[in-house]
Design a protein around this motif. Structure first.
Motif, PDB file in Angstrom:
ATOM      1  N   ARG A 163     -35.687  22.893  20.521  1.00 51.15           N
ATOM      2  CA  ARG A 163     -35.238  23.727  19.407  1.00 51.15           C
ATOM      3  C   ARG A 163     -35.038  25.182  19.830  1.00 51.15           C
ATOM      4  NH1 ARG A 163     -39.548  21.548  14.857  1.00 51.15           N
ATOM      5  NH2 ARG A 163     -38.621  19.454  14.580  1.00 51.15           N
ATOM      6  N   TYR A 164     -33.863  25.712  19.528  1.00 50.28           N
ATOM      7  CA  TYR A 164     -33.593  27.133  19.706  1.00 50.28           C
ATOM      8  C   TYR A 164     -34.365  27.879  18.627  1.00 50.28           C
ATOM      9  CZ  TYR A 164     -30.491  31.120  20.881  1.00 50.28           C
ATOM     10  OH  TYR A 164     -29.964  32.318  21.310  1.00 50.28           O
ATOM     11  N   PRO A 165     -35.039  28.992  18.933  1.00 46.50           N
ATOM     12  CA  PRO A 165     -35.837  29.693  17.925  1.00 46.50           C
ATOM     13  C   PRO A 165     -35.021  30.066  16.692  1.00 46.50           C
ATOM     14  CG  PRO A 165     -36.339  30.536  20.109  1.00 46.50           C
ATOM     15  CD  PRO A 165     -35.163  29.611  20.273  1.00 46.50           C
ATOM     16  N   PRO A 166     -35.577  29.891  15.492  1.00 45.73           N
ATOM     17  CA  PRO A 166     -34.841  30.198  14.259  1.00 45.73           C
ATOM     18  C   PRO A 166     -34.308  31.629  14.207  1.00 45.73           C
ATOM     19  CG  PRO A 166     -36.816  28.955  13.736  1.00 45.73           C
ATOM     20  CD  PRO A 166     -36.899  29.292  15.195  1.00 45.73           C
ATOM     21  N   GLU A 167     -35.094  32.592  14.722  1.00 45.94           N
ATOM     22  CA  GLU A 167     -34.655  33.981  14.687  1.00 45.94           C
ATOM     23  C   GLU A 167     -33.399  34.192  15.532  1.00 45.94           C
ATOM     24  OE1 GLU A 167     -37.618  32.945  15.714  1.00 45.94           O
ATOM     25  OE2 GLU A 167     -38.915  33.399  13.990  1.00 45.94           O
ATOM     26  N   GLN A 168     -33.305  33.449  16.630  1.00 51.71           N
ATOM     27  CA  GLN A 168     -32.140  33.591  17.492  1.00 51.71           C
ATOM     28  C   GLN A 168     -30.930  32.847  16.929  1.00 51.71           C
ATOM     29  OE1 GLN A 168     -35.218  33.430  20.975  1.00 51.71           O
ATOM     30  NE2 GLN A 168     -33.209  33.497  21.923  1.00 51.71           N
ATOM     31  N   PHE A 169     -31.173  31.705  16.303  1.00 55.13           N
ATOM     32  CA  PHE A 169     -30.101  31.032  15.577  1.00 55.13           C
ATOM     33  C   PHE A 169     -29.549  31.982  14.501  1.00 55.13           C
ATOM     34  CE2 PHE A 169     -30.653  26.322  16.476  1.00 55.13           C
ATOM     35  CZ  PHE A 169     -29.297  26.077  16.644  1.00 55.13           C
ATOM     36  N   ALA A 170     -30.463  32.648  13.796  1.00 48.97           N
ATOM     37  CA  ALA A 170     -30.071  33.557  12.722  1.00 48.97           C
ATOM     38  C   ALA A 170     -29.215  34.697  13.252  1.00 48.97           C
ATOM     39  CB  ALA A 170     -31.311  34.109  12.023  1.00 48.97           C
ATOM     40  N   TYR A 174     -28.353  24.453  24.836  1.00 43.34           N
ATOM     41  CA  TYR A 174     -29.231  23.717  25.736  1.00 43.34           C
ATOM     42  C   TYR A 174     -30.324  24.610  26.306  1.00 43.34           C
ATOM     43  CZ  TYR A 174     -25.850  19.930  25.674  1.00 43.34           C
ATOM     44  OH  TYR A 174     -25.031  18.911  25.277  1.00 43.34           O
ATOM     45  N   GLY A 175     -31.500  24.022  26.500  1.00 43.93           N
ATOM     46  CA  GLY A 175     -32.619  24.686  27.148  1.00 43.93           C
ATOM     47  C   GLY A 175     -33.159  23.792  28.235  1.00 43.93           C
ATOM     48  N   PRO A 176     -34.054  22.851  27.870  1.00 41.81           N
ATOM     49  CA  PRO A 176     -34.597  21.939  28.880  1.00 41.81           C
ATOM     50  C   PRO A 176     -33.611  20.866  29.313  1.00 41.81           C
ATOM     51  CG  PRO A 176     -35.486  21.405  26.725  1.00 41.81           C
ATOM     52  CD  PRO A 176     -34.732  22.690  26.570  1.00 41.81           C
ATOM     53  N   THR A 177     -32.590  20.598  28.519  1.00 45.16           N
ATOM     54  CA  THR A 177     -31.618  19.567  28.859  1.00 45.16           C
ATOM     55  C   THR A 177     -30.588  20.110  29.830  1.00 45.16           C
ATOM     56  OG1 THR A 177     -31.846  18.657  26.638  1.00 45.16           O
ATOM     57  CG2 THR A 177     -29.957  17.911  27.921  1.00 45.16           C
ATOM     58  N   ASP A 178     -30.205  19.294  30.802  1.00 49.56           N
ATOM     59  CA  ASP A 178     -29.147  19.670  31.726  1.00 49.56           C
ATOM     60  C   ASP A 178     -27.796  19.390  31.063  1.00 49.56           C
ATOM     61  OD1 ASP A 178     -27.378  20.096  33.772  1.00 49.56           O
ATOM     62  OD2 ASP A 178     -28.424  18.844  35.238  1.00 49.56           O
ATOM     63  N   PRO A 179     -27.006  20.423  30.747  1.00 49.32           N
ATOM     64  CA  PRO A 179     -25.734  20.174  30.069  1.00 49.32           C
ATOM     65  C   PRO A 179     -24.752  19.369  30.917  1.00 49.32           C
ATOM     66  CG  PRO A 179     -25.915  22.469  30.741  1.00 49.32           C
ATOM     67  CD  PRO A 179     -27.250  21.851  30.951  1.00 49.32           C
ATOM     68  N   SER A 189     -35.929  24.799  34.580  1.00 50.18           N
ATOM     69  CA  SER A 189     -35.056  23.873  33.865  1.00 50.18           C
ATOM     70  C   SER A 189     -34.015  23.303  34.809  1.00 50.18           C
ATOM     71  CB  SER A 189     -34.353  24.592  32.703  1.00 50.18           C
ATOM     72  OG  SER A 189     -33.412  25.540  33.187  1.00 50.18           O
ATOM     73  N   PRO A 190     -33.565  22.086  34.530  1.00 51.37           N
ATOM     74  CA  PRO A 190     -33.916  21.236  33.395  1.00 51.37           C
ATOM     75  C   PRO A 190     -35.283  20.590  33.565  1.00 51.37           C
ATOM     76  CG  PRO A 190     -32.399  20.081  34.823  1.00 51.37           C
ATOM     77  CD  PRO A 190     -32.537  21.460  35.379  1.00 51.37           C
ATOM     78  N   CYS A 191     -35.858  20.146  32.445  1.00 50.03           N
ATOM     79  CA  CYS A 191     -37.154  19.489  32.504  1.00 50.03           C
ATOM     80  C   CYS A 191     -37.285  18.546  31.313  1.00 50.03           C
ATOM     81  CB  CYS A 191     -38.290  20.506  32.502  1.00 50.03           C
ATOM     82  SG  CYS A 191     -38.676  21.171  30.866  1.00 50.03           S
ATOM     83  N   ARG A 192     -38.349  17.776  31.309  1.00 46.72           N
ATOM     84  CA  ARG A 192     -38.673  16.898  30.181  1.00 46.72           C
ATOM     85  C   ARG A 192     -40.107  17.121  29.722  1.00 46.72           C
ATOM     86  NH1 ARG A 192     -34.932  13.136  28.959  1.00 46.72           N
ATOM     87  NH2 ARG A 192     -33.259  12.756  30.447  1.00 46.72           N
ATOM     88  N   ASN A 193     -40.540  18.369  29.812  1.00 48.04           N
ATOM     89  CA  ASN A 193     -41.898  18.726  29.425  1.00 48.04           C
ATOM     90  C   ASN A 193     -41.972  18.935  27.917  1.00 48.04           C
ATOM     91  OD1 ASN A 193     -44.488  19.660  29.145  1.00 48.04           O
ATOM     92  ND2 ASN A 193     -44.176  21.564  30.275  1.00 48.04           N
ATOM     93  N   ARG A 194     -42.271  17.856  27.202  1.00 47.16           N
ATOM     94  CA  ARG A 194     -42.305  17.926  25.742  1.00 47.16           C
ATOM     95  C   ARG A 194     -43.436  18.807  25.229  1.00 47.16           C
ATOM     96  NH1 ARG A 194     -39.457  13.253  23.381  1.00 47.16           N
ATOM     97  NH2 ARG A 194     -38.514  12.098  25.091  1.00 47.16           N
ATOM     98  N   GLY A 195     -44.410  19.097  26.070  1.00 51.05           N
ATOM     99  CA  GLY A 195     -45.520  19.935  25.640  1.00 51.05           C
ATOM    100  C   GLY A 195     -45.349  21.394  26.003  1.00 51.05           C
ATOM    101  N   CYS A 196     -44.172  21.788  26.450  1.00 48.88           N
ATOM    102  CA  CYS A 196     -43.932  23.173  26.854  1.00 48.88           C
ATOM    103  C   CYS A 196     -44.127  24.113  25.673  1.00 48.88           C
ATOM    104  CB  CYS A 196     -42.527  23.325  27.430  1.00 48.88           C
ATOM    105  SG  CYS A 196     -42.127  25.019  27.919  1.00 48.88           S
ATOM    106  N   ILE A 197     -44.913  25.156  25.891  1.00 47.28           N
ATOM    107  CA  ILE A 197     -45.167  26.149  24.849  1.00 47.28           C
ATOM    108  C   ILE A 197     -44.278  27.366  25.037  1.00 47.28           C
ATOM    109  CG2 ILE A 197     -46.895  27.707  23.860  1.00 47.28           C
ATOM    110  CD1 ILE A 197     -49.016  25.660  24.642  1.00 47.28           C
ATOM    111  N   ALA A 198     -44.046  27.763  26.276  1.00 48.41           N
ATOM    112  CA  ALA A 198     -43.275  28.977  26.557  1.00 48.41           C
ATOM    113  C   ALA A 198     -41.809  28.835  26.163  1.00 48.41           C
ATOM    114  CB  ALA A 198     -43.371  29.319  28.042  1.00 48.41           C
ATOM    115  N   ARG A 199     -41.206  27.698  26.460  1.00 48.09           N
ATOM    116  CA  ARG A 199     -39.784  27.442  26.180  1.00 48.09           C
ATOM    117  C   ARG A 199     -38.904  28.623  26.623  1.00 48.09           C
ATOM    118  NH1 ARG A 199     -38.761  25.150  20.328  1.00 48.09           N
ATOM    119  NH2 ARG A 199     -40.030  26.888  19.678  1.00 48.09           N
TER     120      ARG A 199
END
Length: 221
Positions: A40-47, A127-132, A152-162
């Motif tokens: 997920r892209y941060p809501p503030e940045q989407f905004a 895209y963030g962790p996904t390789d486009p 990146s890319p990665c599949r770390n579903r527990g990533c906090i930093a993103r």
């Protein structure tokens, strides 16, 4: 029936700039499934990206959402400076009809993003962790925004930093969307085209590579 539902909803919108009934809205879809929350892209940045687009195009912004994602959509609207509209709860068919009516569709690596290019709507995938290179949108007109970082890319579903998503500037997302919109306007009815902007420009003037059969040109702003 799905299309009628969406047309009634769109009839309630007004342009935040011209205060008149608009044509095609910018549709933002910030959510993902819970298992894909690390994308997920941060809501503030989407905004911020949506604000930049609205200020340039004058098109209204609709923030759509899926099951369990209404709060995320609300966070985007709350963070926006431009008035935006929260889409009502929709079935998949209704969401598809809304996507068909969008001037451009902004989303992460999600199912609705792939629906967008499948039905021919101009789309920007974030895209963030996904390789486009492996999971980018196809279709007649698509684009992606991506900020390469060391992990990146990665599949770390527990990533906090993103970091890969936090470091992606909203201006870059907005510029990518504007490139797609302009390409759609100037190449309507032509050969399939892709507008791509996935790295910092070599010069202050942003450049966008447009790729398609028989096309080697570039457009920029």
């Amino acid at each position: 029936m799905d299309a009628s539902f969406v047309e009634l909803f769109l009839a309630t919108l007004t342009s935040p700039v011209h205060r008149e009934q608009p044509g095609r809205p910018t549709v933002v879809f910030p959510g993902t499934s819970r298992t894909q929350a690390y994308k997920r892209y941060p809501p503030e940045q989407f905004a911020r990206a949506a604000d930049l687009l609205a200020g340039t195009t004058g098109a209204p912004v609709v923030v759509a959402w899926g099951p369990g994602e209404e709060e995320i959509a609300g966070d985007v609207i709350t963070a926006m400076k431009t008035p935006a509209t929260l889409a009502p709860a929709m079935t998949l068919g209704q969401l598809t009809s809304l996507i068909r009516r969008a001037g451009v569709f902004l989303a992460g690596d999600t199912g609705p993003m792939h629906i967008a290019w499948t039905v021919g709507t101009p789309v920007v995938a974030i895209y963030g962790p996904t390789d486009p290179a492996l999971n980018r949108p196809g279709g007649e007109l698509s684009a992606w925004a991506y900020e390469k970082v060391c992990c990146s890319p990665c599949r770390n579903r527990g990533c906090i930093a993103r970091t890969c998503l936090e470091n992606l500037p909203p201006q870059k997302v907005a510029d990518t969307a504007l490139a797609v919109i302009r390409a759609a306007q100037t190449r309507g009815g032509g050969a399939p085209v892709q507008a791509r902007f996935d790295g910092p420009p070599a010069r202050p003037r942003a450049r966008y590579e447009v790729m398609g059969p028989g096309s080697g040109g570039q457009i920029g702003t």
